[in-house]
Write an enzyme that holds these catalytic residues in place. Structure first.
Site, PDB file in Angstrom:
ATOM      1  N   GLN A  98       0.790  -1.159   0.099  1.00 53.25           N
ATOM      2  CA  GLN A  98       0.266  -0.128  -0.192  1.00 53.25           C
ATOM      3  C   GLN A  98       0.274   1.261   0.192  1.00 53.25           C
ATOM      4  OE1 GLN A  98      -3.033  -0.350   2.960  1.00 53.25           O
ATOM      5  NE2 GLN A  98      -3.472   2.090   2.492  1.00 53.25           N
ATOM      6  N   CYS A 104      -6.578   0.921   1.366  1.00 58.45           N
ATOM      7  CA  CYS A 104      -6.899  -0.720   2.300  1.00 58.45           C
ATOM      8  C   CYS A 104      -7.342  -1.467   1.982  1.00 58.45           C
ATOM      9  CB  CYS A 104      -5.972  -0.235   4.149  1.00 58.45           C
ATOM     10  SG  CYS A 104      -7.576   0.177   4.631  1.00 58.45           S
ATOM     11  N   HIS A 259      -8.110  -0.105  10.125  1.00 57.14           N
ATOM     12  CA  HIS A 259      -7.218  -0.518   8.265  1.00 57.14           C
ATOM     13  C   HIS A 259      -8.476  -1.495   8.373  1.00 57.14           C
ATOM     14  CE1 HIS A 259      -3.641  -0.868   6.443  1.00 57.14           C
ATOM     15  NE2 HIS A 259      -3.862  -2.101   6.321  1.00 57.14           N
ATOM     16  N   ASN A 283      -2.124  -7.836   5.877  1.00 54.30           N
ATOM     17  CA  ASN A 283      -1.395  -6.556   5.743  1.00 54.30           C
ATOM     18  C   ASN A 283      -1.659  -6.728   4.762  1.00 54.30           C
ATOM     19  OD1 ASN A 283      -1.970  -4.070   7.078  1.00 54.30           O
ATOM     20  ND2 ASN A 283      -0.789  -4.314   8.349  1.00 54.30           N
ATOM     21  N   TRP A 285      -0.481  -3.725   4.163  1.00 56.76           N
ATOM     22  CA  TRP A 285       0.963  -2.914   4.402  1.00 56.76           C
ATOM     23  C   TRP A 285       2.226  -3.851   3.626  1.00 56.76           C
ATOM     24  CZ3 TRP A 285       1.283   0.169   9.517  1.00 56.76           C
ATOM     25  CH2 TRP A 285       0.220   1.362   9.632  1.00 56.76           C
TER      26      TRP A 285
END
Length: 677
Positions: A98, A104, A259, A283, A285
């Site tokens: 990300q 997200c 998130h 995740n 990220w």
């Protein structure tokens, strides 16, 4: 990331469409990928998309401070890498990291998409790349309110201070994540409109399926079974944490507040002297993992059989981790599950089951909305009603799913999301009621046998279109059957107050006029009436057929329909659609002679065997089967001519036509009228 209880403003670019299959793909902004690519290749230029330009307008005015917006640079992958690829070594969630934009919710859905190839291939077409035929143009497909939409983009990507503004690929020369994100930003109107959103919306847009949300603070008692069944039935899954005031803040245990994450697995494993349910989560990220029990270095893994541990554990800082089902419920707020049909609700069912769906597109208007003085009784009396029948069988655990989705008009940018919902009634009494201020409201039920009505409603006086989908579980489905069951049955009485939106349809197709002609009628019927897959199988309404229909309804004999005349036609159309769907027992999209006879009787008309055979010959195909468009033409003429004979009958009672009357009626039924020439 927004929770299901918060509001979100979206921009849309959808087109009104019908059945929503990839064979009936809609072209976003009327851009044809193959045509544009061929044009660029023939001229030796790289594509530049004027509808989503390399400009601040595509970023959005409020995403960044003005000084940063001025520093945005747009670069093609060929400027960044000597040898770029769209995809390298397959598509994986680990390709995604990300960027600065808070999307997200989208990337968590895309991460889940990479696990389910049957959906991935719909979204990411294979006919493109940076090698042969490269022209700086790419395209991706998304599902929007009943239609699959093909979105064309150029490959210029936004950079700020030399870094990706949006998602960046983990491998420097692989660009599918960045380009897919750009296409979705174009669909939503700007990159700014990706900064905060609903994971549930993204899951549906990537699949065309039905999604359900489960509160983990008040979870269903069978949550573990739902998770395992969803994983087994290849669903897309995601989850989210709360924390609107602490968005994107990582707490000490490694979990990020406010998130969205992807749920990538759910298993039951042998642990110590018993069993343990554990959940695998990723995740977007691309880093940042849970630090509690069952994390990568957790001692719990020492008590798992080596083969099982080796198969499940991936000890890397890639954003993916395991946790127990108990910790999952403690740390996360919502679970989202999405699939083409709600097969994950079949857990524990040992029978052969299938789910089928019935879809309806209609219009809310201030007349149809429940209004500020909301009352369920008022909603039932004024809003459209859609009937379905639950058969008499053991339907545990769940047998009905209702999904209602609102969509904004094409020119309504930044339109607010209404509080929408539906009532389920049985025998004029309210059974259930669900309302929420989200794009769609979806709930699952265990309903006892009987006939029910779904009543879509909104608490605000504003005109919107909606898509209603009714999913039904069919236990008596036969795998060897040529025709899957259609559980949604119309009532044997005409729909009441169901189609008052004909006024909005009429105004949409009159092109600001006060009447509608045959050409406009043809477009309306093919766009709206044939959106149902079964009614569309028999072919489209021809221009000649529409001229004939118009002639029958045109009381002023001027070649146009007024609103009042169209309203009379619309009521007939909905009546005959109900009859057609009911009599088409094998769901072939056609009526044979015996089914036509039954349909005529259901409509309260009469025809002897001679006339019946002639009607099948005139309106049927080579096998004397009649599709819906021809059925409508046939029934409207039969009804008109029967009424003419009825008026001649003494007392106005129903007349069974004699052979002489049949011969008189045949020219009007079997041949085109003077308006059809």
């Amino acid at each position: 990331m927004f929770t299901p209880d918060s509001a979100l403003t979206l921009e849309q670019g959808w087109q009104t469409g019908a059945t929503g299959s990839l064979q009936k793909l809609k072209k976003f902004n009327n851009q044809d990928f193959n045509h544009l690519r061929s044009l660029c290749l023939s001229q030796g230029v790289l594509f530049e998309d004027a509808t989503f330009p390399a400009h601040v307008s595509s970023i959005g005015p409020n995403l960044l401070p003005e000084d940063k917006l001025r520093r945005i640079q747009w670069k093609r992958p060929t400027e960044l890498q000597r040898n770029p690829y769209l995809i390298m070594d397959g598509v994986s969630r680990f390709d995604i990291m990300q960027g600065e934009i808070g999307d997200c919710w989208l990337l968590a859905a895309v991460g889940s998409l990479t696990l389910q190839k049957q959906f991935l291939e719909n979204v990411l077409p294979k006919d493109q790349g940076f090698q042969d035929g490269y022209a700086g143009i790419f395209h991706f497909r998304f599902w929007q309110y009943g239609d699959w939409v093909d979105v064309v983009i150029d490959d210029r990507l936004p950079f700020l201070n030399g870094r990706y503004l949006s998602v960046q690929p983990r491998t420097s020369n692989e660009f599918w994540p960045s380009l897919l994100e750009k296409a979705y930003a174009k669909l939503r109107g700007s990159y700014q409109n990706l900064h905060g959103g609903y994971l549930s919306d993204a899951l549906v847009d990537l699949t065309g399926g039905v999604q359900m949300e489960f509160s983990l603070k008040n979870p269903p008692p069978d949550l573990e079974e739902i998770l395992k069944a969803a994983d087994k039935s290849q669903c897309l899954m995601g989850c989210s944490t709360s924390g609107s005031l602490k968005r994107n803040i990582e707490v000490r245990n490694g979990i990020v507040q406010g998130h969205a994450y992807t749920v990538t697995g759910a298993v039951k494993i042998h642990y110590k002297n018993g069993w343990k349910h554990i959940i695998r989560i990723w995740n977007p990220w691309g880093h940042g993992e849970w630090k509690g029990p069952w994390c990568d270095d957790s001692p719990q893994w020492d008590h798992v059989e080596p083969k099982c541990r080796e198969a499940l554990l991936r000890n890397k800082d890639d954003g993916e981790f395991w946790m127990s089902c108990e910790n999952f419920q403690e740390q996360f707020s919502w679970l989202y599950v999405c699939n083409s049909t709600p097969t994950f609700l079949d857990f524990g069912d040992q029978h052969c089951t299938k789910w089928s769906v019935d879809s309806h597109i209609n219009l809310w208007s201030p007349v149809l909305a429940t209004g500020r003085n909301y009352s369920p009784a008022g909603a039932v009396s004024t809003n459209p009603q859609y009937f379905f029948k639950v058969p008499d069988y053991d339907s545990k655990p769940y047998n009905v799913v209702i999904s209602l989705m609102q969509k904004h008009a094409e020119d309504m940018h930044n339109a607010k999301t209404l509080k929408i919902g539906f009532l389920i009634t049985m025998e004029n009494s309210k059974v259930l009621e669900q309302f929420s201020r989200t794009r769609d409201v979806t709930k699952y039920f265990t309903l006892s046998p009987g006939t029910y009505a779904v009543v879509p409603a909104t608490t605000e006086d504003q005109e919107f279109e909606f898509l209603l989908r009714i999913f039904m579980k069919n236990q008596d489905y036969n795998e060897n059957s040529n025709f899957p069951p259609n559980p949604v049955l119309p009532m044997d009485v005409p729909r009441q107050n169901q189609d008052r939106s004909y006024k909005a349809l009429f105004l949409r197709y009159t092109k600001q006029g006060s009447t509608i002609d045959a050409s406009q009628l043809q477009q309306l019927l093919n766009d709206v009436i044939l959106q149902d897959e079964m009614t569309s199988l028999g072919g489209r309404f021809s221009f000649d057929s529409c001229r004939g229909i118009l002639a029958l309804m045109d009381l002023n004999s001027n070649g146009h329909l007024t609103l009042q005349e169209f309203g009379r036609l619309w009521r007939s159309l909905t009546k005959y659609m109900d009859i057609f769907n009911k009599e088409d027992r094998n769901h072939s999209g056609f009526l044979d002679v015996s089914e036509l006879k039954s349909a005529i009787q259901t409509a309260g008309l009469a025809a002897n065997e001679q006339l019946l055979c002639l009607l099948a010959l005139r309106y049927g195909d080579a096998a004397r089967r009649i599709g819906f468009s021809d059925f409508v033409c046939c029934m409207l003429r039969l009804e008109t001519m029967t009424n003419a004979f009825q008026n001649l009958a003494e007392g106005g009672s129903q007349v069974l036509m004699t052979a002489m009357e049949v011969r008189m009626l045949l020219p009007s039924l079997l041949y085109r009228s003077e308006w059809d020439q």
